[in-house]
Write a protein that holds these residues in place. Structure first.
Motif, PDB file in Angstrom:
ATOM      1  N   VAL A  67       0.856  -1.184   0.000  1.00 50.74           N
ATOM      2  CA  VAL A  67       0.000   0.000   0.000  1.00 50.74           C
ATOM      3  C   VAL A  67       0.890   1.231   0.000  1.00 50.74           C
ATOM      4  N   GLY A  68       0.761   2.050  -1.044  1.00 52.57           N
ATOM      5  CA  GLY A  68       1.571   3.253  -1.157  1.00 52.57           C
ATOM      6  C   GLY A  68       0.802   4.490  -0.747  1.00 52.57           C
ATOM      7  N   ALA A  69       1.373   5.644  -1.061  1.00 53.07           N
ATOM      8  CA  ALA A  69       0.767   6.922  -0.681  1.00 53.07           C
ATOM      9  C   ALA A  69      -0.650   7.036  -1.229  1.00 53.07           C
ATOM     10  N   GLY A  70      -1.592   7.426  -0.367  1.00 58.44           N
ATOM     11  CA  GLY A  70      -2.986   7.538  -0.749  1.00 58.44           C
ATOM     12  C   GLY A  70      -3.793   6.283  -0.497  1.00 58.44           C
ATOM     13  N   GLY A  71      -3.106   5.180  -0.175  1.00 53.70           N
ATOM     14  CA  GLY A  71      -3.793   3.927   0.081  1.00 53.70           C
ATOM     15  C   GLY A  71      -4.344   3.859   1.491  1.00 53.70           C
ATOM     16  N   VAL A  72      -5.234   2.898   1.714  1.00 49.22           N
ATOM     17  CA  VAL A  72      -5.926   2.747   2.992  1.00 49.22           C
ATOM     18  C   VAL A  72      -5.734   1.330   3.512  1.00 49.22           C
ATOM     19  N   VAL A  73      -5.564   1.202   4.822  1.00 43.91           N
ATOM     20  CA  VAL A  73      -5.387  -0.103   5.461  1.00 43.91           C
ATOM     21  C   VAL A  73      -6.343  -0.213   6.645  1.00 43.91           C
ATOM     22  N   GLY A  74      -7.062  -1.318   6.723  1.00 41.64           N
ATOM     23  CA  GLY A  74      -7.860  -1.618   7.896  1.00 41.64           C
ATOM     24  C   GLY A  74      -9.340  -1.347   7.784  1.00 41.64           C
ATOM     25  N   ASP A  75      -9.773  -0.643   6.735  1.00 43.38           N
ATOM     26  CA  ASP A  75     -11.184  -0.271   6.666  1.00 43.38           C
ATOM     27  C   ASP A  75     -12.098  -1.445   6.337  1.00 43.38           C
ATOM     28  N   THR A 119     -16.671   4.264  -0.472  1.00 42.57           N
ATOM     29  CA  THR A 119     -17.173   3.084  -1.180  1.00 42.57           C
ATOM     30  C   THR A 119     -16.481   2.936  -2.527  1.00 42.57           C
ATOM     31  N   THR A 120     -16.270   4.051  -3.211  1.00 44.37           N
ATOM     32  CA  THR A 120     -15.563   4.017  -4.492  1.00 44.37           C
ATOM     33  C   THR A 120     -14.137   3.514  -4.313  1.00 44.37           C
ATOM     34  N   SER A 121     -13.475   3.978  -3.262  1.00 46.03           N
ATOM     35  CA  SER A 121     -12.119   3.525  -2.975  1.00 46.03           C
ATOM     36  C   SER A 121     -12.086   2.015  -2.763  1.00 46.03           C
ATOM     37  N   MET A 122     -13.025   1.505  -1.980  1.00 46.99           N
ATOM     38  CA  MET A 122     -13.063   0.075  -1.716  1.00 46.99           C
ATOM     39  C   MET A 122     -13.366  -0.716  -2.986  1.00 46.99           C
ATOM     40  N   ALA A 123     -14.272  -0.209  -3.810  1.00 43.56           N
ATOM     41  CA  ALA A 123     -14.623  -0.889  -5.055  1.00 43.56           C
ATOM     42  C   ALA A 123     -13.418  -0.968  -5.985  1.00 43.56           C
TER      43      ALA A 123
END
Length: 225
Positions: A67-75, A119-123
């Motif tokens: 996971v790089g810059a702008g990425g999300v972890v744990g959601d 939601t868009t990010s997760m999709a």
């Protein structure tokens, strides 16, 4: 956090995120979330890299994602109320924006536009996982490696660099390190890449993209090279 043209944040959302997030600087090797434990926070990577790794006793941690810059972890495990399926740790010194569980859920419940954005990010991440699975199931090792190089390249001092050793590339593909090194050796002799300490430099981006089956416009790639 995904494409802004698909679900742009409002000014109020940006302010709410800024107020809710806690910036923190972590050193390389810091474990953010542990496999088998319920996530207590969501981390947005502002700068640096976070590795997602399975515990493999014979070889230690085995990287399955970066996971790089702008990425999300744990959601995702937080929203599905499941334990973390893997460890998440900082691969290099990194800056994170951290949201506690209650803060995260309150933000989503209070803002429809922020919920849509998330939601868009997760999709998009699910779509990326599906694309990666198709790559592993349908392409040969050379094309798989080229795909990893395209996905993880960064611009440094005018060059395209993939900041990971051969072993990490092998982990991402579920391949043997020796096999990955052999294929990279062929690409090096063909003038497509150059090996650096702990990284790979892409010398011919359009040809690597072609090998990966990337449908990005060739002219754009040539210009960016």
């Amino acid at each position: 956090m995904a494409r802004t043209d698909l679900s742009p944040l409002t000014g109020a959302d940006v302010v709410a995120l800024e107020n809710a997030c806690t910036p923190q600087r972590v050193e390389a090797g810091t474990v953010l979330l542990n496999a088998g434990a319920p996530p207590t926070a969501v981390h947005i990577v502002r700068e640096g890299r976070v590795h997602l790794a399975m515990r493999n006793p014979p070889v230690g941690r085995q990287t399955i994602g970066i996971v790089g810059a702008g990425g999300v972890v744990g959601d995702v495990p937080l929203l599905t109320q499941q334990d973390m399926p893997f460890d998440a740790y900082a691969d290099v010194d990194s800056t994170l924006l951290t949201l506690g569980r209650d803060q995260f859920l309150t933000l989503l419940s209070d803002s429809a536009s922020l919920s849509l954005r998330w939601t868009t990010s997760m999709a998009q991440r699910i779509q990326e996982s599906q694309r990666r699975l198709v790559t592993l199931l349908t392409k040969d090792l050379a094309s798989q490696i080229a795909t990893v190089l395209m996905d993880h390249r960064v611009r440094q001092d005018g060059a395209w660099i993939v900041p990971m050793p051969h072993q990490t590339i092998a982990h991402l593909l579920g391949a043997r390190r020796q096999s990955v090194s052999r294929v990279l050796g062929h690409l090096r002799r063909d003038g497509l890449v150059r090996s650096r300490y702990g990284s790979v430099e892409i010398l011919d981006l359009p040809r690597i993209a072609e090998l990966a089956g990337d449908d990005t416009d060739g002219g754009d790639l040539a210009a960016s090279a």
